[in-house]
Design a protein around this motif. Structure first.
Motif, PDB file in Angstrom:
ATOM      1  N   UNK A  60       0.837  -1.190   0.000  1.00 31.76           N
ATOM      2  CA  UNK A  60       0.000   0.000   0.000  1.00 31.76           C
ATOM      3  C   UNK A  60       0.870   1.236   0.000  1.00 31.76           C
ATOM      4  N   UNK A  61       0.542   2.179  -0.837  1.00 34.55           N
ATOM      5  CA  UNK A  61       1.290   3.420  -0.900  1.00 34.55           C
ATOM      6  C   UNK A  61       0.800   4.341   0.210  1.00 34.55           C
ATOM      7  N   UNK A  62       1.652   4.642   1.197  1.00 30.23           N
ATOM      8  CA  UNK A  62       1.193   5.464   2.306  1.00 30.23           C
ATOM      9  C   UNK A  62       1.002   6.919   1.880  1.00 30.23           C
ATOM     10  N   UNK A  63       0.035   7.558   2.481  1.00 34.34           N
ATOM     11  CA  UNK A  63      -0.223   8.977   2.271  1.00 34.34           C
ATOM     12  C   UNK A  63       0.108   9.689   3.568  1.00 34.34           C
ATOM     13  N   UNK A  64       1.013  10.663   3.499  1.00 32.22           N
ATOM     14  CA  UNK A  64       1.472  11.347   4.702  1.00 32.22           C
ATOM     15  C   UNK A  64       1.002  12.795   4.707  1.00 32.22           C
ATOM     16  N   UNK A  65       0.742  13.280   5.895  1.00 33.93           N
ATOM     17  CA  UNK A  65       0.538  14.703   6.116  1.00 33.93           C
ATOM     18  C   UNK A  65       1.093  15.004   7.501  1.00 33.93           C
ATOM     19  N   UNK A  66       1.447  16.252   7.736  1.00 35.59           N
ATOM     20  CA  UNK A  66       1.995  16.590   9.042  1.00 35.59           C
ATOM     21  C   UNK A  66       1.644  18.031   9.399  1.00 35.59           C
ATOM     22  N   UNK A  67       1.705  18.299  10.686  1.00 38.82           N
ATOM     23  CA  UNK A  67       1.637  19.666  11.191  1.00 38.82           C
ATOM     24  C   UNK A  67       2.890  19.890  12.024  1.00 38.82           C
ATOM     25  N   UNK A  68       3.455  21.070  11.883  1.00 39.27           N
ATOM     26  CA  UNK A  68       4.658  21.436  12.628  1.00 39.27           C
ATOM     27  C   UNK A  68       4.370  22.712  13.395  1.00 39.27           C
ATOM     28  N   UNK A  69       4.601  22.676  14.693  1.00 36.27           N
ATOM     29  CA  UNK A  69       4.364  23.842  15.541  1.00 36.27           C
ATOM     30  C   UNK A  69       5.602  24.146  16.373  1.00 36.27           C
ATOM     31  N   UNK A  70       5.755  25.407  16.731  1.00 36.98           N
ATOM     32  CA  UNK A  70       6.895  25.848  17.542  1.00 36.98           C
ATOM     33  C   UNK A  70       6.619  25.537  19.007  1.00 36.98           C
ATOM     34  N   UNK A  71       7.577  24.895  19.658  1.00 36.61           N
ATOM     35  CA  UNK A  71       7.536  24.648  21.097  1.00 36.61           C
ATOM     36  C   UNK A  71       8.900  25.027  21.665  1.00 36.61           C
ATOM     37  N   UNK A  72       8.997  25.066  22.975  1.00 36.99           N
ATOM     38  CA  UNK A  72      10.261  25.421  23.623  1.00 36.99           C
ATOM     39  C   UNK A  72      10.602  24.376  24.673  1.00 36.99           C
ATOM     40  N   UNK A  73      11.897  24.038  24.774  1.00 32.75           N
ATOM     41  CA  UNK A  73      12.336  23.101  25.804  1.00 32.75           C
ATOM     42  C   UNK A  73      12.419  23.845  27.144  1.00 32.75           C
ATOM     43  N   UNK A  74      12.685  23.140  28.245  1.00 26.81           N
ATOM     44  CA  UNK A  74      12.731  23.803  29.565  1.00 26.81           C
ATOM     45  C   UNK A  74      13.761  24.929  29.653  1.00 26.81           C
ATOM     46  N   UNK A  75      14.803  24.887  28.841  1.00 28.75           N
ATOM     47  CA  UNK A  75      15.822  25.935  28.861  1.00 28.75           C
ATOM     48  C   UNK A  75      15.434  27.124  27.983  1.00 28.75           C
ATOM     49  N   UNK A  76      14.301  27.031  27.290  1.00 27.83           N
ATOM     50  CA  UNK A  76      13.841  28.135  26.456  1.00 27.83           C
ATOM     51  C   UNK A  76      14.311  28.073  25.010  1.00 27.83           C
ATOM     52  N   UNK A  77      14.932  26.972  24.602  1.00 23.85           N
ATOM     53  CA  UNK A  77      15.396  26.840  23.216  1.00 23.85           C
ATOM     54  C   UNK A  77      14.236  26.409  22.313  1.00 23.85           C
ATOM     55  N   UNK A  78      14.154  26.989  21.115  1.00 21.12           N
ATOM     56  CA  UNK A  78      13.051  26.620  20.215  1.00 21.12           C
ATOM     57  C   UNK A  78      13.216  25.216  19.649  1.00 21.12           C
ATOM     58  N   UNK A  79      12.097  24.510  19.564  1.00 21.95           N
ATOM     59  CA  UNK A  79      12.043  23.188  18.952  1.00 21.95           C
ATOM     60  C   UNK A  79      10.801  23.125  18.079  1.00 21.95           C
ATOM     61  N   UNK A  80      10.686  22.059  17.310  1.00 24.15           N
ATOM     62  CA  UNK A  80       9.527  21.876  16.442  1.00 24.15           C
ATOM     63  C   UNK A  80       8.812  20.585  16.821  1.00 24.15           C
ATOM     64  N   UNK A  81       7.545  20.706  17.220  1.00 20.47           N
ATOM     65  CA  UNK A  81       6.716  19.536  17.519  1.00 20.47           C
ATOM     66  C   UNK A  81       6.018  19.136  16.221  1.00 20.47           C
ATOM     67  N   UNK A  82       6.175  17.871  15.847  1.00 20.63           N
ATOM     68  CA  UNK A  82       5.616  17.367  14.594  1.00 20.63           C
ATOM     69  C   UNK A  82       4.582  16.283  14.906  1.00 20.63           C
ATOM     70  N   UNK A  83       3.446  16.385  14.262  1.00 19.25           N
ATOM     71  CA  UNK A  83       2.412  15.349  14.325  1.00 19.25           C
ATOM     72  C   UNK A  83       2.233  14.855  12.891  1.00 19.25           C
ATOM     73  N   UNK A  84       2.816  13.693  12.580  1.00 20.28           N
ATOM     74  CA  UNK A  84       2.726  13.128  11.237  1.00 20.28           C
ATOM     75  C   UNK A  84       1.624  12.079  11.212  1.00 20.28           C
ATOM     76  N   UNK A  85       0.733  12.222  10.259  1.00 17.91           N
ATOM     77  CA  UNK A  85      -0.367  11.276  10.088  1.00 17.91           C
ATOM     78  C   UNK A  85      -0.072  10.449   8.843  1.00 17.91           C
TER      79      UNK A  85
END
Length: 133
Positions: A60-85
């Motif tokens: 089966x050929x998978x179909x992907x989509x994702x959302x990427x949002x800005x989050x911060x670690x406890x030290x305040x550094x920017x990270x990207x939270x990804x939810x891939x479907x």
């Protein structure tokens, strides 16, 4: 010509009756497409979406989509939270089990960001965080 037909039938019988095809430990990577994730900061992070099944007939050929949002670690550094479907269509009207992985390398190599089991015909959500520069 008769020998060719007999040899082909024998080879097909051995292939179908071999313990490897019936073994629960055998998995097959059906697709491993490259997905480019664009972070909120504008960086592009390449990842691979691997879809593993227990049979080479469960394709089966998978179909992907994702959302990427800005989050911060406890030290305040920017990270990207990804939810891939990942959605894998059901083949030949039969559902089959899939094991989805998101990695930094081809065929499950490199860093494993997320992995989950699911079924064809249903979406599997893989959530992970990327450290972005």
């Amino acid at each position: 010509m008769k020998r060719v037909v007999v040899a082909a039938a024998l080879a097909a019988g051995i292939l179908l009756c071999s313990p490897t095809s019936a073994g629960a430990w055998a998995t097959y990577c059906d697709w491993d497409p490259l997905v480019l994730i664009v972070t909120p900061g504008g960086h592009v992070v390449p990842v691979y979406d691997s879809v593993w099944t227990a049979s080479p007939l469960s394709l089966g050929l998978p179909l992907e989509s994702y959302t990427a949002t800005r989050v911060y670690d406890p030290a305040g550094h920017p990270q990207t939270a990804v939810d891939m479907k990942i959605y894998t269509p059901t083949g030949l009207l039969l559902r089959y089990k899939v094991h989805d992985m998101v990695t930094s390398g081809l065929l499950g190599s490199g860093t494993v960001y997320a992995q989950a089991d699911g079924w064809s015909g249903q979406s599997v959500h893989l959530r992970f965080t990327l450290s972005t520069p």
